[in-house]
Design an enzyme around this catalytic site. Structure first.
Site, PDB file in Angstrom:
ATOM      1  N   HIS A   1       0.840  -1.195   0.000  1.00 56.07           N
ATOM      2  CA  HIS A   1       0.000   0.000   0.000  1.00 56.07           C
ATOM      3  C   HIS A   1       0.880   1.251   0.000  1.00 56.07           C
ATOM      4  CE1 HIS A   1      -4.042   1.787   1.420  1.00 56.07           C
ATOM      5  NE2 HIS A   1      -3.237   2.810   1.140  1.00 56.07           N
ATOM      6  N   ALA A   2       0.588   2.174  -0.912  1.00 58.35           N
ATOM      7  CA  ALA A   2       1.412   3.372  -1.081  1.00 58.35           C
ATOM      8  C   ALA A   2       1.542   4.142   0.231  1.00 58.35           C
ATOM      9  CB  ALA A   2       0.813   4.267  -2.156  1.00 58.35           C
ATOM     10  N   HIS A   3       2.766   4.298   0.684  1.00 56.54           N
ATOM     11  CA  HIS A   3       3.018   5.023   1.923  1.00 56.54           C
ATOM     12  C   HIS A   3       4.450   5.525   1.929  1.00 56.54           C
ATOM     13  CE1 HIS A   3       4.765   1.080   2.853  1.00 56.54           C
ATOM     14  NE2 HIS A   3       5.449   1.664   3.825  1.00 56.54           N
ATOM     15  N   SER A   4       4.719   6.468   2.792  1.00 53.31           N
ATOM     16  CA  SER A   4       6.074   6.953   3.015  1.00 53.31           C
ATOM     17  C   SER A   4       6.291   7.058   4.515  1.00 53.31           C
ATOM     18  CB  SER A   4       6.313   8.282   2.292  1.00 53.31           C
ATOM     19  OG  SER A   4       5.203   9.136   2.389  1.00 53.31           O
TER      20      SER A   4
END
Length: 331
Positions: free
Chosen positions: A161-164
């Protein structure tokens, strides 16, 4: 023919070896099967509706009718459940282990590629970064913060899942301290910032400039460690990222999104890291230092040579990367 270059800011040495690009690769990185994606979606702790599977949110962009830690958000920031540093002053722990480790969940739906997010989502992401950096600046026990994104296996991501992430610490990394010393020394000797030279032509004839926007220069470093490594540097040479204006962040959102899409068009779907390198909180503009967003495409694993020597082998000269990027960006 191989060429060895040393970066004037970081001091990293890179061997440019274009012949390496021709070597056979017998071990291929395979794309995940549909059933793997399905499992990731079903077990995704960052998805909307699974707020109870994370720590309590410390920042969120959500609808006015929604409640904290409930559905109705487009971006959330939560403390990392498995932090590198701990925000407590336990006497039994190492005195330097105090810090903060946060996760910026960039969208409510399961999405592995940040390039599939829209411009407004990129704007929310960079505003969230600014907010969190500014918050941690107020903690007198913290000296430094870094924001980074790991995408894909080679990029070090553990969840799809797109995260930073953001890590704030008492300890300033030695590599950054060296950059600060180099920038200060250059300013004292030349009366201008070393960062201002990245978009200018060097005596050797090299110019790292890819394109310019209202607020930023996009450059490829002279001694790029990774193929198509690209930096976004504020034209004002602003020292700290969290001092960025709304207009600058909107420009950064658009520029970084265009750049990541251009890299995807050139390289195909690939793993990467990006880092917002901003100096310690007490750094002043008299240091000659400027924050930057640095993008590192990860097309291959770091191997024994890199790990043992801290030198890097890059099969793509920055001059080649600049040519391809200019064509793709229409600049």
């Amino acid at each position: 023919m191989s060429v060895i270059r040393t970066d004037p800011l970081t001091g990293f040495t890179t061997i440019f070896a274009p012949e390496r690009a021709k070597r056979p690769i017998a071990i291929a990185k395979t794309a995940p099967f549909d059933e793997d994606i399905q499992v990731q979606m079903e077990t995704d702790p960052f998805a909307e509706g699974k707020e109870s599977e994370t720590t309590l949110e410390v920042y969120a962009v959500r609808t006015s009718q929604s409640e904290p830690n409930q559905p109705g958000w487009s971006l959330r920031v939560v403390a990392n459940k498995y932090p590198a540093l701990i925000p407590s002053n336990d006497p039994s722990s190492d005195q330097n282990s105090y810090g903060v480790h946060e996760v910026i969940v960039e969208c409510p739906q399961f999405e592995t590629q940040v390039t599939r997010l829209g411009l407004s989502q990129f704007q929310e992401i960079f505003r969230a970064y600014r907010n969190r950096v500014a918050v941690h600046r107020c903690d007198p026990q913290l000296n430094y913060v870094i924001v980074f994104k790991n995408q894909g296996i080679l990029g070090g991501a553990s969840l799809g899942h797109a995260h930073s992430q953001l890590v704030a610490s008492q300890v300033v990394p030695e590599s950054l301290s060296q950059e600060l010393e180099t920038a200060q020394r250059y300013l004292e000797q030349h009366e201008n910032s070393l960062f201002s030279t990245f978009s200018q032509e060097m005596p050797s004839g090299f110019s790292g400039l890819v394109t310019s926007t209202t607020h930023f220069n996009v450059v490829c470093p002279y001694a790029s460690r990774f193929a198509f490594e690209t930096w976004i540097v504020p034209r004002t040479l602003r020292t700290h990222f969290d001092d960025s204006t709304d207009q600058e962040l909107d420009d950064l959102a658009q520029t970084s999104r265009r750049l990541l899409l251009a890299l995807e068009e050139i390289l195909g779907s690939h793993d990467f890291n990006y880092v917002i390198q901003t100096p310690p909180f007490d750094t002043t503009k008299e240091s000659g230092y400027a924050w930057s967003l640095r993008i590192y495409p990860r097309l291959a694993h770091l191997a024994g040579f890199e790990l043992s020597t801290n030198m890097f082998i890059n099969p793509v000269f920055p001059e080649q990367a600049i040519k391809h990027l200019k064509k793709q960006l229409g600049s």
